[in-house]
Design a protein around this motif. Sequence first.
Motif, PDB file in Angstrom:
ATOM      1  N   VAL A 415      -5.706 -10.521  22.556  1.00  0.00           N
ATOM      2  CA  VAL A 415      -4.674  -9.501  22.421  1.00  0.00           C
ATOM      3  C   VAL A 415      -3.293 -10.141  22.343  1.00  0.00           C
ATOM      4  O   VAL A 415      -2.417  -9.683  21.604  1.00  0.00           O
ATOM      5  CB  VAL A 415      -4.754  -8.516  23.606  1.00  0.00           C
ATOM      6  CG1 VAL A 415      -3.562  -7.575  23.609  1.00  0.00           C
ATOM      7  CG2 VAL A 415      -6.049  -7.727  23.543  1.00  0.00           C
ATOM      8  N   ASP A 416      -3.097 -11.221  23.090  1.00  0.00           N
ATOM      9  CA  ASP A 416      -1.807 -11.920  23.090  1.00  0.00           C
ATOM     10  C   ASP A 416      -1.616 -12.802  21.860  1.00  0.00           C
ATOM     11  O   ASP A 416      -0.551 -13.410  21.694  1.00  0.00           O
ATOM     12  CB  ASP A 416      -1.676 -12.777  24.355  1.00  0.00           C
ATOM     13  CG  ASP A 416      -1.493 -11.930  25.601  1.00  0.00           C
ATOM     14  OD1 ASP A 416      -1.219 -10.724  25.471  1.00  0.00           O
ATOM     15  OD2 ASP A 416      -1.634 -12.465  26.715  1.00  0.00           O
ATOM     16  N   GLY A 417      -2.646 -12.932  21.026  1.00  0.00           N
ATOM     17  CA  GLY A 417      -2.509 -13.680  19.784  1.00  0.00           C
ATOM     18  C   GLY A 417      -2.796 -15.159  19.882  1.00  0.00           C
ATOM     19  O   GLY A 417      -2.637 -15.892  18.897  1.00  0.00           O
ATOM     20  N   ALA A 418      -3.254 -15.636  21.051  1.00  0.00           N
ATOM     21  CA  ALA A 418      -3.498 -17.067  21.220  1.00  0.00           C
ATOM     22  C   ALA A 418      -4.883 -17.483  20.721  1.00  0.00           C
ATOM     23  O   ALA A 418      -5.093 -18.637  20.352  1.00  0.00           O
ATOM     24  CB  ALA A 418      -3.338 -17.464  22.685  1.00  0.00           C
ATOM     25  N   VAL A 419      -5.839 -16.558  20.735  1.00  0.00           N
ATOM     26  CA  VAL A 419      -7.160 -16.837  20.190  1.00  0.00           C
ATOM     27  C   VAL A 419      -7.557 -15.666  19.302  1.00  0.00           C
ATOM     28  O   VAL A 419      -6.944 -14.596  19.335  1.00  0.00           O
ATOM     29  CB  VAL A 419      -8.229 -17.065  21.297  1.00  0.00           C
ATOM     30  CG1 VAL A 419      -7.781 -18.143  22.273  1.00  0.00           C
ATOM     31  CG2 VAL A 419      -8.545 -15.778  22.039  1.00  0.00           C
ATOM     32  N   ARG A 420      -8.610 -15.871  18.534  1.00  0.00           N
ATOM     33  CA  ARG A 420      -9.075 -14.828  17.623  1.00  0.00           C
ATOM     34  C   ARG A 420     -10.588 -14.811  17.651  1.00  0.00           C
ATOM     35  O   ARG A 420     -11.235 -15.861  17.607  1.00  0.00           O
ATOM     36  CB  ARG A 420      -8.577 -15.099  16.207  1.00  0.00           C
ATOM     37  CG  ARG A 420      -9.098 -14.148  15.140  1.00  0.00           C
ATOM     38  CD  ARG A 420      -8.511 -14.514  13.785  1.00  0.00           C
ATOM     39  NE  ARG A 420      -9.189 -13.851  12.682  1.00  0.00           N
ATOM     40  CZ  ARG A 420      -8.912 -12.618  12.262  1.00  0.00           C
ATOM     41  NH1 ARG A 420      -7.987 -11.920  12.880  1.00  0.00           N
ATOM     42  NH2 ARG A 420      -9.556 -12.092  11.226  1.00  0.00           N
ATOM     43  N   ARG A 421     -11.142 -13.609  17.744  1.00  0.00           N
ATOM     44  CA  ARG A 421     -12.589 -13.479  17.686  1.00  0.00           C
ATOM     45  C   ARG A 421     -13.056 -13.549  16.242  1.00  0.00           C
ATOM     46  O   ARG A 421     -12.508 -12.853  15.374  1.00  0.00           O
ATOM     47  CB  ARG A 421     -13.034 -12.155  18.310  1.00  0.00           C
ATOM     48  CG  ARG A 421     -14.549 -12.042  18.454  1.00  0.00           C
ATOM     49  CD  ARG A 421     -14.951 -10.734  19.095  1.00  0.00           C
ATOM     50  NE  ARG A 421     -16.393 -10.608  19.161  1.00  0.00           N
ATOM     51  CZ  ARG A 421     -17.023  -9.476  19.463  1.00  0.00           C
ATOM     52  NH1 ARG A 421     -16.313  -8.398  19.734  1.00  0.00           N
ATOM     53  NH2 ARG A 421     -18.331  -9.434  19.498  1.00  0.00           N
ATOM     54  N   VAL A 422     -14.041 -14.382  15.988  1.00  0.00           N
ATOM     55  CA  VAL A 422     -14.574 -14.553  14.640  1.00  0.00           C
ATOM     56  C   VAL A 422     -16.090 -14.523  14.729  1.00  0.00           C
ATOM     57  O   VAL A 422     -16.667 -14.536  15.811  1.00  0.00           O
ATOM     58  CB  VAL A 422     -14.116 -15.899  14.028  1.00  0.00           C
ATOM     59  CG1 VAL A 422     -12.614 -15.895  13.806  1.00  0.00           C
ATOM     60  CG2 VAL A 422     -14.526 -17.072  14.915  1.00  0.00           C
ATOM     61  N   LYS A 423     -16.745 -14.475  13.577  1.00  0.00           N
ATOM     62  CA  LYS A 423     -18.203 -14.531  13.588  1.00  0.00           C
ATOM     63  C   LYS A 423     -18.643 -15.848  14.222  1.00  0.00           C
ATOM     64  O   LYS A 423     -18.178 -16.920  13.823  1.00  0.00           O
ATOM     65  CB  LYS A 423     -18.753 -14.428  12.158  1.00  0.00           C
ATOM     66  CG  LYS A 423     -18.712 -13.023  11.597  1.00  0.00           C
ATOM     67  CD  LYS A 423     -19.426 -12.955  10.259  1.00  0.00           C
ATOM     68  CE  LYS A 423     -19.453 -11.522   9.742  1.00  0.00           C
ATOM     69  NZ  LYS A 423     -20.174 -11.418   8.447  1.00  0.00           N
ATOM     70  N   GLY A 424     -19.507 -15.766  15.195  1.00  0.00           N
ATOM     71  CA  GLY A 424     -19.985 -16.971  15.850  1.00  0.00           C
ATOM     72  C   GLY A 424     -19.193 -17.349  17.080  1.00  0.00           C
ATOM     73  O   GLY A 424     -19.517 -18.340  17.733  1.00  0.00           O
ATOM     74  N   GLY A 425     -18.141 -16.570  17.418  1.00  0.00           N
ATOM     75  CA  GLY A 425     -17.438 -16.902  18.656  1.00  0.00           C
ATOM     76  C   GLY A 425     -15.945 -16.689  18.597  1.00  0.00           C
ATOM     77  O   GLY A 425     -15.459 -15.640  18.146  1.00  0.00           O
ATOM     78  N   TRP A 426     -15.203 -17.732  18.993  1.00  0.00           N
ATOM     79  CA  TRP A 426     -13.759 -17.641  19.131  1.00  0.00           C
ATOM     80  C   TRP A 426     -13.106 -18.879  18.526  1.00  0.00           C
ATOM     81  O   TRP A 426     -13.709 -19.948  18.493  1.00  0.00           O
ATOM     82  CB  TRP A 426     -13.369 -17.558  20.607  1.00  0.00           C
ATOM     83  CG  TRP A 426     -13.995 -16.424  21.338  1.00  0.00           C
ATOM     84  CD1 TRP A 426     -15.240 -16.401  21.915  1.00  0.00           C
ATOM     85  CD2 TRP A 426     -13.427 -15.130  21.564  1.00  0.00           C
ATOM     86  NE1 TRP A 426     -15.486 -15.187  22.486  1.00  0.00           N
ATOM     87  CE2 TRP A 426     -14.382 -14.381  22.293  1.00  0.00           C
ATOM     88  CE3 TRP A 426     -12.212 -14.545  21.229  1.00  0.00           C
ATOM     89  CZ2 TRP A 426     -14.160 -13.074  22.689  1.00  0.00           C
ATOM     90  CZ3 TRP A 426     -11.978 -13.236  21.625  1.00  0.00           C
ATOM     91  CH2 TRP A 426     -12.946 -12.515  22.354  1.00  0.00           C
ATOM     92  N   GLU A 427     -11.859 -18.708  18.079  1.00  0.00           N
ATOM     93  CA  GLU A 427     -11.097 -19.849  17.601  1.00  0.00           C
ATOM     94  C   GLU A 427      -9.661 -19.737  18.103  1.00  0.00           C
ATOM     95  O   GLU A 427      -9.144 -18.631  18.330  1.00  0.00           O
ATOM     96  CB  GLU A 427     -11.112 -19.919  16.077  1.00  0.00           C
ATOM     97  CG  GLU A 427     -10.444 -18.740  15.399  1.00  0.00           C
ATOM     98  CD  GLU A 427     -10.520 -18.824  13.879  1.00  0.00           C
ATOM     99  OE1 GLU A 427     -11.305 -19.631  13.366  1.00  0.00           O
ATOM    100  OE2 GLU A 427      -9.785 -18.057  13.222  1.00  0.00           O
ATOM    101  N   ALA A 428      -9.034 -20.892  18.328  1.00  0.00           N
ATOM    102  CA  ALA A 428      -7.629 -20.914  18.720  1.00  0.00           C
ATOM    103  C   ALA A 428      -6.762 -20.645  17.493  1.00  0.00           C
ATOM    104  O   ALA A 428      -7.065 -21.115  16.390  1.00  0.00           O
ATOM    105  CB  ALA A 428      -7.266 -22.251  19.343  1.00  0.00           C
ATOM    106  N   THR A 429      -5.686 -19.894  17.678  1.00  0.00           N
ATOM    107  CA  THR A 429      -4.784 -19.607  16.558  1.00  0.00           C
ATOM    108  C   THR A 429      -3.659 -20.623  16.449  1.00  0.00           C
ATOM    109  O   THR A 429      -3.008 -20.710  15.403  1.00  0.00           O
ATOM    110  CB  THR A 429      -4.155 -18.211  16.725  1.00  0.00           C
ATOM    111  OG1 THR A 429      -3.345 -18.208  17.914  1.00  0.00           O
ATOM    112  CG2 THR A 429      -5.230 -17.137  16.840  1.00  0.00           C
ATOM    113  N   GLY A 430      -3.425 -21.376  17.521  1.00  0.00           N
ATOM    114  CA  GLY A 430      -2.305 -22.309  17.533  1.00  0.00           C
ATOM    115  C   GLY A 430      -0.971 -21.670  17.853  1.00  0.00           C
ATOM    116  O   GLY A 430       0.047 -22.350  17.939  1.00  0.00           O
TER     117      GLY A 430
END
Length: 706
Positions: A415-430
């Motif tokens: 929600v804070d924009g630091a990570v993003r949910r994607v297919k297969g899990g999570w990724e950092a947005t930087g």
Amino acid sequence: MDENALRELADDRLRALAGPDAALREDQWSAIRALVLERRRALVVQRTGWGKSAVYFIATALLRELGEGPTVIVSPLLALMRNQVDAAAAAGVHAATINSANPDEWADIEEQVAAGEVDVLLVSPERLNNPDFRDTILPELTQTAGLLVVDEAHCISDWGHDFRPDYRRLRTLLTELPEGVPVLATTATANDRVVQDVADQLGVGGEYTDPQETLVLRGTLDRESLRLGVVRLPSAEARLGWLASHLKELPGSGIIYTLTVAATDEIAAYLRDQGYEVASYSGRTDPAERQQAEADLLANRVKALVATSALGMGFDKPDLGFVVHLGAPSSPIAYYQQIGRAGRGVQRAEVLLLPGPEDRDIWSYFASLAFPPEPTVRAVLDALAQQERMSTAALEPHVELGRTRLEMVLKVLDVDGAVRRVKGGWEATGEPWHYDAERYARIAAERKSEQQAMLDYLGTSSCRMEFLRRQLDDAAAEPCGRCDNCTGSGYSGDVDDQAVQQAGERLRRPGVEVSPRKMWPSGMDSLGVPASGKLPAGEQATTGRAIGRLTDIGWGNRLRELLAAGAPDQELPDDLFQAGIKVLAAWDWAERPVGVVALGSRTRPQLVRSLAERIATIGRLPLLGEVLTNPNTTPRRATNSAQRVASLWQQFKVPEDLAAKLSTLDGPVLLMDDYADTGWTVTVVSRLLRRAGAPAVLPFTLATTS
């Protein structure tokens, strides 16, 4: 369509929904008018049963008459969704829901939405960030929606009693709505702080500078049908005995709330023994069983559901006759929300609270699950930054968080924009992220304040309804004239001695299952542990037994006292020895054990050894020896399964003399320990014993936490 014609059509829809004598409240019409004619954003804070759902169903019908797109309702619970689909049909509105319980229907529902055949689509807040839904369905839905409804909107606020991070995603959705799409937020449980927070976040308050853009409708929270009372009883046996004696006197059918999952099963079993038709209901109940339990309560086929707060917001039974709490919730606002299930369509409903001494321990446990400190959260971001994407299971071994708290942290970071949910899990947005320590500290302080307010509610000699309304900043709060304090009467705390005795016998009936672990946690190789997948059958433990759960209202108090941090190590007390004998006598094992093994303990060696010795003696079994703790290892704090297994992997050793005895056995061994928490200690040690030659391992502990 002019306003008079619109009002007449709204009245017609209400009568279809609520009966021929129903008439719109002025505030209901004000909200509908603002949404349909003025296309404004509104926040409606009104008591349970006031008719908030009528506002959005009627507004939907009118907007559809005007050619607008479907209404999207973001709703937190499956029970609420099921009720609302049925209610919408009564208003001539075709509603459908997309949630985790009906994946087989999603494709058909999406086609119906695209074809304009669905008037209302109910979705869970979690669905808003499902990658497929978010990226393929939500954009089109956002552009064609005629109305957005945020139900139970207090969930969006950190200060609300039921904060859910997924609700924060609504802020993004709101920014993407086309201009002129009205928005309605509703809740029954919001004080001034929560109202302002929700208004700010949804753009129906502080962030909108044009007063024509906003409407806040806030009414009195008095519930004239409710008769509030507190019954203080000296023990868990007395509370259960009182309930068994008085349940038949309570009107109609109702809900008995408890604070823990274990208590729902325990209390329901006892009441069934006393001849009552009841069922248990919690977050662990199978979805099909939960739906059947709801249907049975709605149809008055049961006297009560014994439930956790999982049966809460949105469960709609107008003739619910009573709500009883065995144990006090930690917040008066949460309490008000739960008792709001009763008395919606009857003139009188009984609301009783039976507090217990263990309530504060349970509050403390749930408080310990609050948002973790900054270094722990930074570790999550660092781990994600080193990989393209990671599943929650793969991420878990790298952080000091259990699965539930890790999922909560990921949602907040998303929600804070630091990570993003994607297919297969999570990724950092930087994207840069700020740990708002001051806010989290204020929230923790607010939770403590709420706990004290709950204690004040129990002890007040003033009006109880007025007390709750003041907690919700209801400016019109005044004495109700109905509660036990206002009337000077209420239910007596007297309880029949025989009922107390029977309750005591039920609570002191020892024995719960300890389920074995069958799968290793993911990612063990990253922690240097050569374990993955399913445990081989030849290395597993058999389903074990414990005397009781630490959360039980029966044995729980006794076991918590014995096993508390800082409690002295001691010989096995006689009452627990006798309880252990009863558990072993009732154990329906496939094959009787042929020996006893003690699990070496660093903290309670005397207790565990005496347990093993006394059980071996009474059972006429040989005491084969003790699994040793490795003096060269230091147990470290572990907050999730992967780290727990890594901590235990080199911690235990089967001595040669014990291994020699195990290799000659032709039957299972009893493995004795003080308590089972995650189950991984028993799993790791049982594996060692099986590999050393034990044909089978039957774990036996004094306590379990689950």
